[in-house]
Design a protein around this motif. Structure first.
Motif, PDB file in Angstrom:
ATOM      1  N   SER A  66      28.934   5.183  13.258  1.00 30.62           N
ATOM      2  CA  SER A  66      29.126   4.585  11.938  1.00 30.62           C
ATOM      3  C   SER A  66      28.077   3.526  11.628  1.00 30.62           C
ATOM      4  O   SER A  66      27.858   3.190  10.465  1.00 30.62           O
ATOM      5  CB  SER A  66      30.521   3.955  11.840  1.00 30.62           C
ATOM      6  OG  SER A  66      30.612   2.773  12.636  1.00 30.62           O
ATOM      7  N   GLN A  67      27.419   3.011  12.660  1.00 33.42           N
ATOM      8  CA  GLN A  67      26.429   1.958  12.465  1.00 33.42           C
ATOM      9  C   GLN A  67      25.005   2.498  12.339  1.00 33.42           C
ATOM     10  O   GLN A  67      24.065   1.722  12.176  1.00 33.42           O
ATOM     11  CB  GLN A  67      26.509   0.958  13.631  1.00 33.42           C
ATOM     12  CG  GLN A  67      27.834   0.203  13.668  1.00 33.42           C
ATOM     13  CD  GLN A  67      28.017  -0.625  14.926  1.00 33.42           C
ATOM     14  OE1 GLN A  67      27.351  -0.379  15.940  1.00 33.42           O
ATOM     15  NE2 GLN A  67      28.890  -1.601  14.871  1.00 33.42           N
ATOM     16  N   LEU A  68      24.853   3.801  12.390  1.00 29.12           N
ATOM     17  CA  LEU A  68      23.520   4.391  12.257  1.00 29.12           C
ATOM     18  C   LEU A  68      23.063   4.342  10.809  1.00 29.12           C
ATOM     19  O   LEU A  68      23.873   4.481   9.890  1.00 29.12           O
ATOM     20  CB  LEU A  68      23.533   5.849  12.730  1.00 29.12           C
ATOM     21  CG  LEU A  68      23.703   6.089  14.231  1.00 29.12           C
ATOM     22  CD1 LEU A  68      23.728   7.591  14.496  1.00 29.12           C
ATOM     23  CD2 LEU A  68      22.591   5.433  15.026  1.00 29.12           C
ATOM     24  N   PRO A  69      21.760   4.165  10.572  1.00 31.19           N
ATOM     25  CA  PRO A  69      21.244   4.222   9.205  1.00 31.19           C
ATOM     26  C   PRO A  69      21.482   5.590   8.583  1.00 31.19           C
ATOM     27  O   PRO A  69      21.658   6.596   9.280  1.00 31.19           O
ATOM     28  CB  PRO A  69      19.736   3.956   9.386  1.00 31.19           C
ATOM     29  CG  PRO A  69      19.609   3.291  10.715  1.00 31.19           C
ATOM     30  CD  PRO A  69      20.716   3.853  11.567  1.00 31.19           C
ATOM     31  N   GLN A  70      21.485   5.630   7.256  1.00 34.18           N
ATOM     32  CA  GLN A  70      21.785   6.865   6.526  1.00 34.18           C
ATOM     33  C   GLN A  70      20.803   7.979   6.849  1.00 34.18           C
ATOM     34  O   GLN A  70      21.141   9.164   6.732  1.00 34.18           O
ATOM     35  CB  GLN A  70      21.783   6.564   5.029  1.00 34.18           C
ATOM     36  CG  GLN A  70      22.289   7.722   4.176  1.00 34.18           C
ATOM     37  CD  GLN A  70      22.379   7.352   2.710  1.00 34.18           C
ATOM     38  OE1 GLN A  70      22.009   6.252   2.312  1.00 34.18           O
ATOM     39  NE2 GLN A  70      22.871   8.269   1.895  1.00 34.18           N
ATOM     40  N   GLN A  71      19.600   7.644   7.268  1.00 36.28           N
ATOM     41  CA  GLN A  71      18.596   8.665   7.541  1.00 36.28           C
ATOM     42  C   GLN A  71      19.022   9.625   8.643  1.00 36.28           C
ATOM     43  O   GLN A  71      18.516  10.754   8.738  1.00 36.28           O
ATOM     44  CB  GLN A  71      17.282   7.993   7.945  1.00 36.28           C
ATOM     45  CG  GLN A  71      17.327   7.267   9.291  1.00 36.28           C
ATOM     46  CD  GLN A  71      16.282   6.172   9.423  1.00 36.28           C
ATOM     47  OE1 GLN A  71      16.198   5.299   8.569  1.00 36.28           O
ATOM     48  NE2 GLN A  71      15.485   6.230  10.471  1.00 36.28           N
ATOM     49  N   TYR A  72      19.967   9.200   9.486  1.00 39.12           N
ATOM     50  CA  TYR A  72      20.419  10.074  10.571  1.00 39.12           C
ATOM     51  C   TYR A  72      21.364  11.171  10.083  1.00 39.12           C
ATOM     52  O   TYR A  72      21.688  12.090  10.834  1.00 39.12           O
ATOM     53  CB  TYR A  72      21.098   9.252  11.671  1.00 39.12           C
ATOM     54  CG  TYR A  72      20.114   8.443  12.487  1.00 39.12           C
ATOM     55  CD1 TYR A  72      19.415   9.015  13.534  1.00 39.12           C
ATOM     56  CD2 TYR A  72      19.873   7.104  12.184  1.00 39.12           C
ATOM     57  CE1 TYR A  72      18.496   8.282  14.277  1.00 39.12           C
ATOM     58  CE2 TYR A  72      18.951   6.360  12.914  1.00 39.12           C
ATOM     59  CZ  TYR A  72      18.271   6.952  13.957  1.00 39.12           C
ATOM     60  OH  TYR A  72      17.352   6.223  14.683  1.00 39.12           O
ATOM     61  N   ASP A  73      21.793  11.094   8.821  1.00 36.35           N
ATOM     62  CA  ASP A  73      22.694  12.120   8.297  1.00 36.35           C
ATOM     63  C   ASP A  73      22.014  13.481   8.210  1.00 36.35           C
ATOM     64  O   ASP A  73      22.681  14.500   8.036  1.00 36.35           O
ATOM     65  CB  ASP A  73      23.202  11.721   6.907  1.00 36.35           C
ATOM     66  CG  ASP A  73      24.119  10.507   6.949  1.00 36.35           C
ATOM     67  OD1 ASP A  73      24.574  10.159   8.050  1.00 36.35           O
ATOM     68  OD2 ASP A  73      24.369   9.918   5.880  1.00 36.35           O
ATOM     69  N   GLN A  74      20.683  13.519   8.308  1.00 41.07           N
ATOM     70  CA  GLN A  74      19.960  14.784   8.223  1.00 41.07           C
ATOM     71  C   GLN A  74      20.150  15.655   9.466  1.00 41.07           C
ATOM     72  O   GLN A  74      19.882  16.856   9.438  1.00 41.07           O
ATOM     73  CB  GLN A  74      18.466  14.511   8.028  1.00 41.07           C
ATOM     74  CG  GLN A  74      17.812  13.807   9.216  1.00 41.07           C
ATOM     75  CD  GLN A  74      16.348  13.494   9.005  1.00 41.07           C
ATOM     76  OE1 GLN A  74      15.559  14.411   8.831  1.00 41.07           O
ATOM     77  NE2 GLN A  74      15.990  12.221   9.021  1.00 41.07           N
ATOM     78  N   PHE A  75      20.604  15.049  10.561  1.00 40.69           N
ATOM     79  CA  PHE A  75      20.750  15.796  11.807  1.00 40.69           C
ATOM     80  C   PHE A  75      22.119  16.469  11.886  1.00 40.69           C
ATOM     81  O   PHE A  75      23.114  15.939  11.393  1.00 40.69           O
ATOM     82  CB  PHE A  75      20.585  14.870  13.011  1.00 40.69           C
ATOM     83  CG  PHE A  75      19.186  14.318  13.163  1.00 40.69           C
ATOM     84  CD1 PHE A  75      18.185  15.071  13.744  1.00 40.69           C
ATOM     85  CD2 PHE A  75      18.878  13.038  12.717  1.00 40.69           C
ATOM     86  CE1 PHE A  75      16.903  14.564  13.879  1.00 40.69           C
ATOM     87  CE2 PHE A  75      17.604  12.521  12.845  1.00 40.69           C
ATOM     88  CZ  PHE A  75      16.606  13.291  13.431  1.00 40.69           C
ATOM     89  N   PRO A  76      22.199  17.632  12.525  1.00 39.63           N
ATOM     90  CA  PRO A  76      23.490  18.300  12.724  1.00 39.63           C
ATOM     91  C   PRO A  76      24.424  17.439  13.573  1.00 39.63           C
ATOM     92  O   PRO A  76      23.990  16.606  14.368  1.00 39.63           O
ATOM     93  CB  PRO A  76      23.117  19.593  13.458  1.00 39.63           C
ATOM     94  CG  PRO A  76      21.661  19.790  13.180  1.00 39.63           C
ATOM     95  CD  PRO A  76      21.067  18.419  13.057  1.00 39.63           C
ATOM     96  N   ALA A  77      25.721  17.677  13.408  1.00 39.48           N
ATOM     97  CA  ALA A  77      26.725  16.863  14.103  1.00 39.48           C
ATOM     98  C   ALA A  77      26.570  16.929  15.622  1.00 39.48           C
ATOM     99  O   ALA A  77      26.736  15.925  16.316  1.00 39.48           O
ATOM    100  CB  ALA A  77      28.124  17.311  13.696  1.00 39.48           C
ATOM    101  N   ASP A  78      26.245  18.107  16.157  1.00 41.25           N
ATOM    102  CA  ASP A  78      26.128  18.220  17.614  1.00 41.25           C
ATOM    103  C   ASP A  78      24.915  17.445  18.134  1.00 41.25           C
ATOM    104  O   ASP A  78      24.949  16.874  19.231  1.00 41.25           O
ATOM    105  CB  ASP A  78      26.059  19.691  18.041  1.00 41.25           C
ATOM    106  CG  ASP A  78      24.886  20.438  17.403  1.00 41.25           C
ATOM    107  OD1 ASP A  78      24.450  20.033  16.306  1.00 41.25           O
ATOM    108  OD2 ASP A  78      24.399  21.409  18.017  1.00 41.25           O
ATOM    109  N   VAL A  79      23.847  17.405  17.331  1.00 44.53           N
ATOM    110  CA  VAL A  79      22.664  16.651  17.742  1.00 44.53           C
ATOM    111  C   VAL A  79      22.964  15.153  17.726  1.00 44.53           C
ATOM    112  O   VAL A  79      22.581  14.410  18.637  1.00 44.53           O
ATOM    113  CB  VAL A  79      21.473  16.983  16.822  1.00 44.53           C
ATOM    114  CG1 VAL A  79      20.262  16.114  17.152  1.00 44.53           C
ATOM    115  CG2 VAL A  79      21.109  18.458  16.946  1.00 44.53           C
ATOM    116  N   ILE A  80      23.659  14.706  16.694  1.00 48.07           N
ATOM    117  CA  ILE A  80      24.054  13.298  16.608  1.00 48.07           C
ATOM    118  C   ILE A  80      24.954  12.936  17.777  1.00 48.07           C
ATOM    119  O   ILE A  80      24.793  11.881  18.407  1.00 48.07           O
ATOM    120  CB  ILE A  80      24.775  13.025  15.273  1.00 48.07           C
ATOM    121  CG1 ILE A  80      23.786  13.065  14.113  1.00 48.07           C
ATOM    122  CG2 ILE A  80      25.473  11.679  15.314  1.00 48.07           C
ATOM    123  CD1 ILE A  80      22.887  11.865  14.009  1.00 48.07           C
TER     124      ILE A  80
END
Length: 303
Positions: free
Chosen positions: A70-84
């Motif tokens: 939840s504390q990651l910047p919005q730019q990380y939303d581009q990655f798939p859930a499994d990668v995150i």
């Protein structure tokens, strides 16, 4: 967490995510024929206390990962859930490894953790208070009070134009030209050194407190259509032409909703603090016990 640790963690996470994403790109086979679209199954229920990993006996829970995500910047939303998921887990494991290697824990870590816990606990109270206080009914009631106050004590707004020059003599000469029949806007375009000069000195609508005191006092004593005598302010010498006056219109609810919500939140928080103060025992150090400048002395944290 110190800034260095945060930066290290973010950099490590970014590297992990990029590497993982690239690996997936290189191992993905050509897509098969398009399969019929099926509705996604609901996500299974999960326990935030579930242990995802252990590092030398220290448990890493799903809840910790959710907070980190939840504390990651919005730019990380581009990655798939499994990668995150994999990247966040790697980040926490790396941080835990580094944490476990610290044998001599500086006192500043404890003070930082105390601040963080205090802030988080206070934040939970604030969230609960404001969630209960900010309702549609409360917002409407506050707006109705605002409208009633505006109707009881209407605020005058002015629409004026001005001409700004360096000396009183220049201002008086400009006034003489205008009273002799020249158009105010044209004289302002020719002479005014202010930013509104090119538009004929038009200032638009403004209310109390929006202009310097000398300027506001001048328009307060004018009628629509009046031209002032030269007026000195910190910017130079002005001629003021009052175009119109009006009562400040009441803003629509949607235009002031954020302001009203902020006021309700502030009111309920301050009220709760005063309530808690009334029953709490708060002892403060004697005045002048500490030099206020000590708060910038980071060297003290190294002792």
């Amino acid at each position: 967490m110190t800034r260095m640790t945060l930066l290290l963690g973010t950099a490590a996470l970014a590297l992990t995510l990029t590497t993982t994403a690239q690996a997936q790109d290189t191992t993905t086979e050509a897509p098969a024929a398009e399969a019929p679209t099926t509705e996604a199954a609901p996500a299974p229920a999960a326990d935030p206390a579930a242990v995802v990993a252990t590092v030398d006996g220290t448990e890493i829970t799903l809840g910790q990962m959710i907070i980190a995500r939840s504390q990651l910047p919005q730019q990380y939303d581009q990655f798939p859930a499994d990668v995150i998921f994999e990247g966040v887990l790697d980040q926490i494991v790396q941080q835990q490894l580094l944490s476990n290697s610290l044998t001599d824990v500086p006192a500043r870590v404890g003070w930082a953790l105390a601040n963080e816990e205090r802030s988080l606990r206070a934040g939970e109270v604030i969230t609960d208070l404001t969630a209960a206080a900010v309702t549609d009914e409360a917002i409407q009631a506050a707006y109705d009070e605002m409208v009633a106050a505006a109707e009881a004590e209407p605020v005058t707004e002015w629409n004026a134009s001005h001409l700004l020059v360096e000396t009183e003599e220049e201002a008086q000469a400009a006034k003489d030209r205008i009273t002799s029949g020249e158009d105010f806007a044209e004289v302002a375009k020719e002479l005014s050194t202010g930013p509104s000069g090119p538009t004929g000195g038009e200032l638009g609508w403004f209310g109390p407190g929006q202009m310097v005191a000398e300027f506001e006092q001048t328009v307060e004593g004018m009628e629509a259509g009046d031209l002032s005598d030269p007026v000195q302010t910190q910017f130079g010498w002005h001629l003021v032409k009052l175009n119109e006056t009006r009562e400040k219109p009441v803003a629509a609810l949607e235009d002031v909703r954020a302001e009203i919500v902020g006021g309700i939140q502030e009111s309920v928080i301050l009220s709760k603090i005063e309530e808690l103060k009334a029953t709490a025992e708060v002892t403060l150090a004697e005045p002048d016990t500490f030099d206020p400048a000590v708060l910038t002395n980071l060297d003290l944290l190294e002792k």
